[in-house]
Design an enzyme around this catalytic site. Structure first.
Site, PDB file in Angstrom:
ATOM      1  N   LYS A 155     -14.035 -23.737  33.251  1.00  0.00           N
ATOM      2  CA  LYS A 155     -13.588 -24.007  31.886  1.00  0.00           C
ATOM      3  C   LYS A 155     -14.317 -25.217  31.310  1.00  0.00           C
ATOM      4  O   LYS A 155     -14.350 -26.279  31.934  1.00  0.00           O
ATOM      5  CB  LYS A 155     -12.074 -24.298  31.884  1.00  0.00           C
ATOM      6  CG  LYS A 155     -11.223 -23.115  32.324  1.00  0.00           C
ATOM      7  CD  LYS A 155     -11.161 -22.048  31.253  1.00  0.00           C
ATOM      8  CE  LYS A 155     -10.235 -20.919  31.673  1.00  0.00           C
ATOM      9  NZ  LYS A 155     -10.196 -19.825  30.691  1.00  0.00           N
ATOM     10  N   LYS A 267      -9.211  -7.917  28.342  1.00  0.00           N
ATOM     11  CA  LYS A 267      -8.026  -8.196  29.126  1.00  0.00           C
ATOM     12  C   LYS A 267      -7.107  -6.993  28.958  1.00  0.00           C
ATOM     13  O   LYS A 267      -6.364  -6.919  27.973  1.00  0.00           O
ATOM     14  CB  LYS A 267      -7.343  -9.466  28.603  1.00  0.00           C
ATOM     15  CG  LYS A 267      -8.146 -10.742  28.848  1.00  0.00           C
ATOM     16  CD  LYS A 267      -7.476 -11.929  28.195  1.00  0.00           C
ATOM     17  CE  LYS A 267      -7.852 -13.249  28.849  1.00  0.00           C
ATOM     18  NZ  LYS A 267      -9.276 -13.465  29.005  1.00  0.00           N
TER      19      LYS A 267
HETATM   20 MG    MG Z   1     -11.917 -16.631  28.392  1.00  0.00          MG
END
Ligand code: MG
Length: 339
Positions: A155, A267
């Site tokens: 991240k 997703k």
């Molecule tokens: Mg992502």
């Protein structure tokens, strides 16, 4: 077809809080549902919303489940509104549960036992493992490497860019050159910062350094800045993947229609109807990466089936998240038995 319908909410605490540009996340909440068809065949489904990512809230999903009768039909399942994408996924995948078991046997040799079904768990090398943000990544990757992971996601956009670029420098000189690295900004960069990251990654390649391949930068800019991301994707070698921008099928189709030919992160847990997703991916042959929404083995099972069917370009799937939760078998098993 008619189904007896039952559901139960669950709560699950992360081993350690998950930090992204959206903030900290401590408890995963969702709903397990069970459909029993007229022949007595049972199908499991899971509704695992992430409202800050663009799906309905848990409360909206619960309201939807509560207002349904105890017996539901295919018509009800296929007319769940687009405002409830995680519900579309949960119900359709429960309905498909029997069919998908067949594909599971093709997927891998390591199996994970589940109530009335088996969950496919291919070897770790097919998964991307999530590293913690910041310099903690430097201490974590090795354990994951030893577990077999070869693709990592880190991240960015969490700390100041100068600090992150320094850690990045250490990270690429520490990671074995055969690994692949994905950088996920969760829309947290400014236009200038995105340019700097892309430039840094392009340079890495241009210098011919023996370093991990930067597979892509994920969602560098906020959803509203689609045109800028489109422009960046044409200005740099390093690929860009859209994630937050394509949370639901409607958004995915809109970005494709506006010319996006980079990577699409899907997703399955929140994108919406699996049958319509299949149709879209097959029709447009888009470059996809499938990714987790921190679901239990039930939604993961359905999501991995979709990934196996629809993945192209051999990209690792982003389900390498087991180290974020305690072992789930026992509580999930007893929750299912209670339904
Ligand atoms: Mg992502």
């Amino acid at each position: 077809m008619r189904y007896q319908f039952k559901f139960r909410p669950y709560q699950r605490r992360f081993l350690r809080s998950l930090t992204t540009n959206h903030g900290n996340w401590d408890i995963r909440e969702g709903i397990i549902l069970r459909l029993t068809d007229e022949s007595g065949k049972v199908g499991w489904g899971e509704i695992a919303p992430i409202s800050w990512f663009g799906s309905e809230t848990l409360e909206q999903a619960l309201d939807f489940c509560r207002q349904l009768p105890a017996e539901i039909t295919d018509e009800i399942i296929f007319s769940i509104p687009d405002e409830l994408p995680a519900c579309q996924f949960g119900f359709e995948s429960a309905r498909e549960w029997g069919e998908t078991r067949l594909i599971a046997s093709v997927l891998g040799s390591e199996f994970f036992s589940m109530p009335n079904a088996q969950c496919p768990m291919p070897h770790a090398q097919f998964y991307s493992a999530l590293l913690p943000a910041g310099k903690e990544a430097l201490n974590q990757w090795e354990t994951l490497w030893q577990q077999g992971y070869r693709t990592f996601k880190w991240k960015i956009g969490v700390y100041a860019i100068a600090h992150e670029l320094e850690i990045f420098e250490s990270l690429i000189h520490t990671l074995p050159a055969s690994t692949k690295l994905r950088l996920d900004a969760n829309g947290g960069l400014s236009y200038e910062e995105a340019n700097l990251w892309l430039w840094t990654c392009d340079n890495l390649k241009a210098n011919g350094e023996l370093a991990p391949e930067i597979e892509f930068i994920e969602q560098p800019l906020p959803v509203e800045q689609f045109q800028q991301m489109l422009e960046l994707s044409m200005s740099y070698e390093t690929a860009i993947a859209l994630d937050e921008s394509v949370a639901t099928l409607g958004q995915l189709a809109a970005c494709h229609q506006q010319g996006w030919r980079g990577v699409f992160v899907i997703k399955p847990g929140i994108v919406g109807s699996p049958s319509r997703l299949r149709k879209f991916c097959q029709q447009h042959k888009i470059d996809t990466v499938f990714s987790s929404v921190f679901e239990t083995a039930i939604a993961r099972f359905a999501a991995l089936q979709l990934a196996a069917e629809l993945s192209r370009n051999n990209r690792a799937v982003g389900f390498g998240i087991d180290h974020f939760f305690e072992q789930e078998e026992t509580w999930l098993q007893s929750l299912c038995n209670s339904l």
